[in-house]
Write a protein that holds these residues in place. Structure first.
Motif, PDB file in Angstrom:
ATOM      1  N   LEU A  61       1.807   9.854  -9.542  1.00 15.69           N
ATOM      2  CA  LEU A  61       2.433   8.354  -9.241  1.00 15.69           C
ATOM      3  C   LEU A  61       2.257   7.394 -10.465  1.00 15.69           C
ATOM      4  CD1 LEU A  61       4.303   6.428  -7.676  1.00 15.69           C
ATOM      5  CD2 LEU A  61       2.159   5.872  -6.254  1.00 15.69           C
TER       6      LEU A  61
ATOM      7  N   CYS B  91      -6.636   1.144  -7.256  1.00 16.69           N
ATOM      8  CA  CYS B  91      -6.440   2.675  -7.084  1.00 16.69           C
ATOM      9  C   CYS B  91      -7.825   3.344  -6.636  1.00 16.69           C
ATOM     10  CB  CYS B  91      -5.817   3.347  -8.231  1.00 16.69           C
ATOM     11  SG  CYS B  91      -4.239   2.585  -8.924  1.00 16.69           S
TER      12      CYS B  91
ATOM     13  N   ASP C 240       4.840   5.271   3.641  1.00 13.01           N
ATOM     14  CA  ASP C 240       4.457   6.623   3.544  1.00 13.01           C
ATOM     15  C   ASP C 240       5.681   7.303   4.020  1.00 13.01           C
ATOM     16  OD1 ASP C 240       3.139   9.067   3.899  1.00 13.01           O
ATOM     17  OD2 ASP C 240       1.190   7.934   3.856  1.00 13.01           O
TER      18      ASP C 240
ATOM     19  N   GLU D 224       1.143  -1.121   0.105  1.00 10.97           N
ATOM     20  CA  GLU D 224      -0.085   0.074  -0.061  1.00 10.97           C
ATOM     21  C   GLU D 224       1.073   1.372  -0.026  1.00 10.97           C
ATOM     22  OE1 GLU D 224      -3.634   2.257   2.378  1.00 10.97           O
ATOM     23  OE2 GLU D 224      -2.721   0.293   3.238  1.00 10.97           O
ATOM     24  N   ILE D 225       0.777   2.068  -1.062  1.00  9.91           N
ATOM     25  CA  ILE D 225       1.646   3.296  -1.210  1.00  9.91           C
ATOM     26  C   ILE D 225       0.582   4.412  -0.704  1.00  9.91           C
ATOM     27  CG2 ILE D 225       2.804   4.756  -2.724  1.00  9.91           C
ATOM     28  CD1 ILE D 225       3.511   2.312  -4.422  1.00  9.91           C
TER      29      ILE D 225
ATOM     30  N   PRO E 169      -3.935   9.367  -3.667  1.00 11.59           N
ATOM     31  CA  PRO E 169      -2.683   9.917  -4.089  1.00 11.59           C
ATOM     32  C   PRO E 169      -2.852  11.437  -4.137  1.00 11.59           C
ATOM     33  CG  PRO E 169      -3.226   8.657  -6.064  1.00 11.59           C
ATOM     34  CD  PRO E 169      -4.356   8.496  -4.965  1.00 11.59           C
TER      35      PRO E 169
ATOM     36  N   ARG F 125      -1.956  -1.303  -3.600  1.00 13.70           N
ATOM     37  CA  ARG F 125      -3.210  -0.400  -3.221  1.00 13.70           C
ATOM     38  C   ARG F 125      -2.390   1.028  -3.356  1.00 13.70           C
ATOM     39  NH1 ARG F 125      -5.056  -4.127   1.776  1.00 13.70           N
ATOM     40  NH2 ARG F 125      -6.025  -5.715   0.548  1.00 13.70           N
ATOM     41  N   VAL F 126      -3.318   2.018  -3.986  1.00 14.05           N
ATOM     42  CA  VAL F 126      -2.923   3.356  -4.167  1.00 14.05           C
ATOM     43  C   VAL F 126      -4.073   3.994  -3.840  1.00 14.05           C
ATOM     44  CG1 VAL F 126      -1.566   5.249  -5.406  1.00 14.05           C
ATOM     45  CG2 VAL F 126      -1.042   2.773  -5.673  1.00 14.05           C
ATOM     46  N   TYR F 127      -4.480   4.640  -2.713  1.00 12.26           N
ATOM     47  CA  TYR F 127      -5.739   5.182  -2.475  1.00 12.26           C
ATOM     48  C   TYR F 127      -5.426   6.707  -2.187  1.00 12.26           C
ATOM     49  CZ  TYR F 127      -7.235   0.303  -1.303  1.00 12.26           C
ATOM     50  OH  TYR F 127      -7.617  -0.708  -1.451  1.00 12.26           O
TER      51      TYR F 127
END
Length: 278
Positions: A188, A209, A126, A101-102, A175, A171-173
């Protein structure tokens, strides 16, 4: 601006005198690390090339509870992104599937997802120190053992530290949307990022995303749809409904109250001829 004050420092309260939600403010000597046993300020240092980054570190006040979690738990559950290869089975103490997760904010949604799916490990990245401390604190208080918190640049983590086909999800929530046109290059989700991510994701891995910035959502949809290593999991293409496993965050609820539209994208890693694997 120096961290030192010219006036004598008043007596500091004992650690137990802090309220868990109280902010930590104390004078550090010049060169003293913010959290001696916690995340490093710049783990990768100058060992990697300078490039345009998709994130912007923010200095925020750290509460006593967050600071305590960073000091107590970082050595056990934290990972500084310094460019050295990492063994995920060793990091988590098991060989269960790992989702990266980013950008996890304050970590509430991450903790909820970890609690709901204890059979999946979450490596959450993070650069926001209060969020790192908060997620560690949540994991500790709720007995989660499937969360690890990484500090630093996710690109370096993916490119230098993780082996090929080591991730079962990404997972990229929400950004940073970088809304100004001249800043779009900082977003990103770009073709180059997907090239890199594809090398670390196993076939079948889910890329998820979500964003409330509609122009960015359209860009995400375009670049994911165009990339030969990914296929839209939604029949007919387009955006997907929010899946049950992604919690509705406080930030997201505030945006929905303001009339924002949140779009989710769910794509699977595929294998076929002509893919841009490295």
């Amino acid at each position: 601006m120096s961290d030192s004050l010219s006036t004598p420092e008043p007596p500091r309260p004992a650690p137990g005198d802090h309220h868990p939600g109280e902010s930590v403010r104390r004078t550090r000597a010049k060169g003293e690390p913010r959290f001696p046993d916690g995340p490093r300020a710049d783990p990768a240092g100058s060992h990697f090339e300078r490039r345009i980054r998709s994130f912007q570190p923010r200095r925020s006040r750290v509460t006593a509870g967050q600071a305590d979690a960073l000091q107590r738990l970082w050595a056990k559950w934290g990972l500084d992104i310094d460019g050295h290869q990492v063994d995920l089975a060793d990091l988590f103490g098991n060989d269960r599937p790992v989702v990266l997760e980013i950008g996890f904010g304050m970590g509430e949604a991450t903790a909820q997802m970890a609690a709901a799916d204890p059979g999946t490990n979450i490596l959450a990245v993070d650069v926001h120190t209060p969020g790192q401390g908060n997620l560690l604190n949540l994991a500790d208080r709720t007995g989660l053992r499937n969360v690890r918190v990484a500090n630093g640049d996710a690109i370096i983590l993916l490119r230098e530290m993780l082996p090929p086909d080591s991730l079962d999800g990404l997972r990229v929530y929400f950004p940073d949307p970088w809304p100004k046109k001249r800043h779009h290059k900082r977003r990103l989700i770009q073709p180059e990022f997907l090239d890199l991510a594809a090398t670390r994701l196993r076939p079948g891995a889910l890329v998820h995303c979500a964003t409330d910035w509609e122009p960015y959502a359209q860009q995400m949809l375009e670049v994911l749809t165009a990339h030969p290593a990914f296929a839209n999991s939604r029949a007919g293409g387009g955006f997907s409904p929010r899946p049950d496993f992604r919690p509705l965050t406080r930030f997201e609820g505030q945006g929905l109250d303001k009339g924002h539209v949140v779009n989710d994208l769910l794509f699977r890693r595929v294998q076929h001829e002509g893919r841009r694997d490295h």
